[in-house]
Design an enzyme around this catalytic site. Structure first.
Site, PDB file in Angstrom:
ATOM      1  N   TYR A  53      19.510  29.274  31.232  1.00 23.62           N
ATOM      2  CA  TYR A  53      19.315  28.189  32.191  1.00 23.62           C
ATOM      3  C   TYR A  53      19.991  26.891  31.753  1.00 23.62           C
ATOM      4  CZ  TYR A  53      15.474  31.259  33.697  1.00 23.62           C
ATOM      5  OH  TYR A  53      14.712  32.337  34.096  1.00 23.62           O
ATOM      6  N   HIS A 115      16.353  38.840  28.185  1.00 20.06           N
ATOM      7  CA  HIS A 115      16.565  38.415  29.569  1.00 20.06           C
ATOM      8  C   HIS A 115      17.037  39.574  30.452  1.00 20.06           C
ATOM      9  CE1 HIS A 115      17.545  34.494  31.927  1.00 20.06           C
ATOM     10  NE2 HIS A 115      17.043  35.418  32.720  1.00 20.06           N
TER      11      HIS A 115
END
Length: 294
Positions: A53, A115
């Site tokens: 992010y 992830h």
């Protein structure tokens, strides 16, 4: 079902995790910092970020300032981050994670998860997470976006079971088979995109039920997820919505309405393995916001 903003679920290693938290996907550092501070102000005790992010530094600053402003300790907040695809592998994960801790301004996280299961590397990445767990740099380890095949492979070849699997989950994408497999193996399902990228908010059935319960469509959906036993991390960059998203504990969805929402499942993922070019060398995955190669 007696739930509150302080309600937790007990993970398979005994650690307690809040069932509702704040997600910060697609937030820059400044916005993420402010959102985290607002969340802590309004009673949230779980924050979810990721190296992908590009806002771990902002989350770290927001956490530090939010703890001070609300007279909280670091141990009062459950902090999650994720291993970046480009760091997949054993030593590369260990090296990268120390930098992640520095950006987050903490010496441990409560949960670190893979992830995405990078082909040919996720088992080595998991072994690195096991080492981080043994070293006390994280209180729990988990995965994200693992289908049944990859979950089964992980369980067969590693020594520590993941505590959760973070999946796209909302009324239009319920991952029924994966959730059932997780339930059978004491792995909690956690929802990313819990509001379905906003699309679910406009569903006629959802809107009708929201009116019935005198709640917003977002509140109805998040309450449905809590009653399904799912951990949920809605993202917002507006204080009003951060506060509204936590106002879920003065009503309960009736069984018949739960079944109706369950029936809305379209089984259509937004993104999945076919979107990504992994093949053992995940080049092109940037360390900035929303830089997936697809």
């Amino acid at each position: 079902m007696n739930l509150s903003l302080t309600s937790t679920v007990t993970l398979n290693n005994g650690v307690k995790m809040p069932q509702l938290g704040l997600g910060v996907w697609k937030s820059d550092n400044q916005t993420a910092s402010q959102s985290v501070q607002w969340a802590l102000k309004h009673g949230y005790r779980a924050i979810d970020t990721a190296k992908q992010y590009g806002n771990e530094a902002g989350v770290g600053t927001g956490l530090k300032q939010g703890l001070e402003a609300n007279h909280l300790q670091r141990s009062d907040v459950f902090l999650t981050t994720k291993i970046f695809n480009g760091d997949a592998g054993y030593q590369s994960t260990l090296d990268a994670f120390d930098d992640q801790l520095q950006r987050l301004q903490t010496d441990y996280v409560d949960l670190v998860i893979i992830h995405w299961p990078v082909t040919g590397k996720y088992l080595d990445t998991w072994r690195a997470l096991e080492q981080l767990y043994r070293d006390g740099k994280t209180r729990a380890i988990g995965v994200s976006n693992f289908d049944i095949e990859r979950l089964r492979d992980l369980l067969e070849h590693t020594s520590i079971k993941p505590v959760l699997n973070q999946m796209e989950f909302n009324p239009l994408e319920q991952e029924t088979d994966i959730k059932n497999y997780c339930d059978e193996n004491q792995i909690i399902l956690e929802a990313w995109s819990p509001l379905g990228h906003g699309e679910t908010l406009h569903n006629p059935q959802i809107k009708r039920l929201a009116t019935k319960y005198q709640k917003t469509p977002a509140q109805l959906i998040l309450r449905w997820e809590l009653q399904r036993g799912v951990i949920t991390i809605p993202k917002s960059t507006h204080e009003q919505y951060i506060q509204e998203n936590a106002d879920l504990y003065d009503f309960e969805i009736e069984a018949a309405d739960m079944r109706l929402i369950n029936s809305l499942d379209l089984d259509q993922r937004t993104i999945w393995y076919g979107n990504f070019q992994w093949n053992g060398n995940p080049d092109g995955f940037g360390d900035t916001i929303d830089q997936w190669k697809n």
